[in-house]
Each structure stands twice: as C-alpha cells, then as structure tokens.
Design a protein around this motif. Structure first.
Motif, mmCIF file in Angstrom:
data_model
loop_
_atom_site.group_PDB
_atom_site.id
_atom_site.type_symbol
_atom_site.label_atom_id
_atom_site.label_comp_id
_atom_site.label_asym_id
_atom_site.label_seq_id
_atom_site.Cartn_x
_atom_site.Cartn_y
_atom_site.Cartn_z
ATOM 1 N N SER A 28 -47.271 -86.629 -23.609
ATOM 2 C CA SER A 28 -47.868 -85.495 -22.908
ATOM 3 C C SER A 28 -46.836 -84.397 -22.764
ATOM 4 O O SER A 28 -45.637 -84.655 -22.697
ATOM 5 N N THR A 29 -47.302 -83.159 -22.720
ATOM 6 C CA THR A 29 -46.427 -82.012 -22.504
ATOM 7 C C THR A 29 -47.163 -81.042 -21.584
ATOM 8 O O THR A 29 -48.349 -80.781 -21.775
ATOM 9 N N SER A 30 -46.464 -80.537 -20.598
ATOM 10 C CA SER A 30 -47.067 -79.689 -19.560
ATOM 11 C C SER A 30 -47.748 -78.460 -20.174
ATOM 12 O O SER A 30 -47.084 -77.633 -20.809
ATOM 13 N N SER A 31 -49.066 -78.321 -19.986
ATOM 14 C CA SER A 31 -49.815 -77.166 -20.506
ATOM 15 C C SER A 31 -49.497 -76.862 -21.965
ATOM 16 O O SER A 31 -49.450 -75.703 -22.368
ATOM 17 N N PHE A 32 -49.264 -77.909 -22.765
ATOM 18 C CA PHE A 32 -49.056 -77.777 -24.215
ATOM 19 C C PHE A 32 -47.790 -76.961 -24.523
ATOM 20 O O PHE A 32 -47.623 -76.427 -25.621
ATOM 21 N N VAL A 33 -46.824 -76.911 -23.592
ATOM 22 C CA VAL A 33 -45.685 -75.993 -23.712
ATOM 23 C C VAL A 33 -44.596 -76.502 -24.670
ATOM 24 O O VAL A 33 -43.851 -75.732 -25.249
ATOM 25 N N GLN A 34 -44.530 -77.846 -24.825
ATOM 26 C CA GLN A 34 -43.585 -78.462 -25.786
ATOM 27 C C GLN A 34 -42.178 -77.878 -25.663
ATOM 28 O O GLN A 34 -41.604 -77.380 -26.628
#
Lengths: 249, 249
Positions: free
Chosen positions: A38-44
């Motif tokens: 998982s990555t916070s809000s797709f921020v990667q």
C-alpha cells in the motif's frame, strides 16, 4: 496457520551470508513485491537503491559500524523516503508543491511508504529461502551515504536491507508480550501496570540471554534499552532532514 | 514464485467488507505476525490499538473523512509510534533518556518500527483470505484521535488498518515502472530523464483510468499527485508531534 504466516513468524535477522549473489530475477521479484505494498494516496514516495559496487559497499559498511555483512551478502538494498520526483511533478504541473513536500506530514508519509515496501521485500526474500537484515547503521552518517549514492534533495536514505543465502541462523528474541503491545479501545498508560509489565518482560529476556550464553549475559530488556537510549546517537538527524528539504514545516 | 509472493503481489486495498467480525484467534495471529517484524536495536517502539467500541469507531470515521469502512469492517487496528514505555524505562533505570526519545532519529525509528509491523499484519491478514486498507485519514486530526484512544505523550497514532472479509475486490493500480523506483549504485537525479519517465508512466495511469471508467476519468499520475500536493493538508502535524514530545531535537 498457513505458509505465509509460517514465513512471517519464522523471521530472524541473518548476519552471515554465503558468498552467492542474488540473480537479476530474484532482485526484480523482491522489488516488485516491495512495490505491491500500500502507498498513501497512491503517492509512491520512496525509492530503492541496489548496491553492487564493491567500493560503495565498503564505504557504506564503514558508515554502519563496519558490520561486515553490509559488504558480504547476496544483495544490498537501500530504502529511501523520496519526494524528489514529486518536486518535479510540481514543475510539470505548474503547482506550488513545496509547502506540502516540506511538511512533517509528508515526511511521515514517505517514511511509512518506504517501510511498508521494505517489509514486503523482506517477506518476499524470506519466502525464497533467503535471509535478511535491516541496516539502520547507515543513518550514522547520512551526509556520507548521500554522497556515496548520489541522492539529491528531497531524498532521505532510511536504512539498508541486506539479503542473501543464510550461512548461520540466529535465535529469535522473545518479543514484548502481546497483551502489552496490543491495547483494546483505550491505550493503557497506567504507570504502575506498565512498570509491572516491563518487569515481567525483563525476566523473559534475561532468561533468554542466560540460556543462550551459558550464563554469561544477563541483560534485562529495560537495562539494554536504557543503555542504548542514554547514548544520544544521530542527533544531527533533525538538521540533516531539514537541510534535505523535508520535515521543515 | 511461491504462495507468499503470490499473496504479496495480489494485494489491493479493500474498502467494502462483509458484516463479520474477526475472531480473537484471527486478531491474535495478526498481532503476533506484526510483532515478528524486525525492530531497530530490539527497541519495539510501537503499539497497536484494536478498536471494537462502536462509538469510538464512528468518532474515528468522522476524523477520517467519514469513510464508512472505518466503521464497517471485521476489525480496526490503529498503529502508533510509541516511546511511552521507553520514557518509563528511563525512570526505572535512572537514566536520562529524554534527549534521545525527543530526537528526530528516534521518531523515525518508531515510525519505521510501526510500519514494518503493520505491513506484516497486512500480509498475514491477506494470507487468511481477508482484505485490508490503511487509513491515513486518522491523521486529519490526531488531537481528536489521541482523546478517543487515550494515548499519552510519546505516542503518535500513525494510521488505521481495517481488516475484514472482502465484499468487493478492486482493481490493482499500475505502479511506477520498476526501473524508475529501483536505481543501481547511484540515484538517477537527471532532470530530463525523470520528466520522461513520469510522462511515460502518465500514459500507463491514464490508460488504466480510461479503461476502468469507460472513458469518464482520464487523470494522469502527475496531475493527480499535483492536485493532492497542492492542498496543504495536515500542516498542524509538526506542532502536534513536537507537543507530544517527539521529533523535537
């Protein structure tokens, strides 16, 4: 239980590896596994640097208290909190992203993103019969590490991860009892019960060391941790991270 | 490949759960898996709070933009960076641990420790056929979250983790290409090649959204991330964390 949970529970850090490099396929499987987290809000907001150059490995080992397994392993990864490409995104999209990028919130996001990815990498490696060890020791001198790896502003190398074929398997240290780590509905901050829990955990840890060293080592957990925390280590970190443009506001 | 890597690569966040609570055994297996993760110098600087109280779940959901899966799930965990017990250790061992505990370095250690544990918990849950979703939204108002969960100083709730039986499976969003996340020996900070990589990834993300929404959504990654970073969200974080006695020096 199942194979996955068996793999997770069997974890112990490995610090002695066979002289056998990981294949490109193994490395890519580990990185793809990291990226699946998982990555916070797709921020990667992280990057991974693989280090194969012998000289660079030696320089990194020197930073990390000369731990020889930083040099001798199957592969060395360095996980970084990374908002560098996000700064470029600001330019590309003509948006002022700096207040956001420089915030403590986004520093936490990037650090958490990198750690989630790293733990996936670790479990994937262990499932392939490999051993792993995190190398927090690179944080002894991140100015040096940044130079060695050429990391720009908005990138903080957080830790190394060595992976390889285990030459020696260590014991598993007993963790804090589940009831002490896990609270329900309300955090138990009652002072006396915390002291009691620590004392009873001390007995478990002391017994573990005594048995493992034929009576030569008898640390308790609290004495060991107090000794570690008494040393004010890596106090340059706040300044370093701010200078790199993170955790500033 | 193997079952563990298959589990890791199959991850997608689940936001719709069946109305079915986890058993005590499932919860304990997940927490034990979390505890099996590596921890920096054996410091174990995190805590996990399970939330079953309906009113508290509703209050937490309110903090987290009213996401209804914060209330409706099999179990809600909150992972915290935790140096509270380490402060008590200082008293027990008559050692001044405060400069250490209040350092940015130890804030990073505790945040990384908690994230490694959480990712183990996630993989363990997914291996049991459960779905998971991280809830960064609790960071919208950590003052409120601290009140709801009764967390003392030296404890920072970092994120929630909802777990449960999936009622709906989402697609898997395409990640940044491996070659862009993974560097070898030297970080590639060359501006032009970074822009090009972002542009080519934009095409992948845009295609994904177009296909998934029958042409209704056509975001690129950089536009999505720029929009998110333009909002200066959670700018209270620096002050909050310092007030709680971490990341101060």
């Amino acid at each position: 239980m199942n194979t996955v949970i068996d793999t997770i529970l069997a974890h112990r850090s490995v610090r002695n590896f066979e002289d056998r490099a990981l294949t490109r396929e193994q490395i890519e499987t580990i990185v793809r596994s990291a990226q699946a987290a998982s990555t916070s809000s797709f921020v990667q907001a992280y990057s991974i640097i693989g280090v194969t150059d012998q000289k660079k490995k030696e320089q990194l080992a020197e930073v990390a208290f000369n731990q020889d397994y930083v040099v001798n392993n199957g592969h060395l990864f360095v996980f970084c909190a990374d908002l560098y490409r996000h700064e470029i995104i600001g330019e590309m999209e003509s948006v002022d992203v700096l207040p956001s990028i420089e915030s403590t919130e986004k520093f936490m996001v990037a650090t958490i993103d990198a750690a989630l990815a790293a733990q996936n990498a670790s479990i994937a490696a262990e499932s392939m019969g490999l051993g792993i060890c995190y190398i927090g020791g690179i944080r002894n001198d991140l100015t040096k590490v940044s130079e060695i790896l050429g990391t720009p502003n908005r990138v903080i190398p957080l830790f190394g991860l060595v992976v390889g074929y285990p030459a020696k398997i260590n014991d598993k240290k007993p963790r804090i009892p589940l009831e002490h780590i896990y609270h329900e509905n309300e955090y138990n901050s009652e002072h006396e019960s915390n002291v009691q829990e620590l004392q009873s955990y001390n007995e478990v840890v002391q017994k573990y060391y005594l048995e493992r060293t034929n009576g030569k080592r008898s640390d308790t957990w609290t004495s060991q941790i107090a000794k570690m925390l008494e040393k004010q280590s890596r106090m340059y970190m706040k300044g370093f991270v701010e200078e790199k443009g993170m955790n500033k506001r």
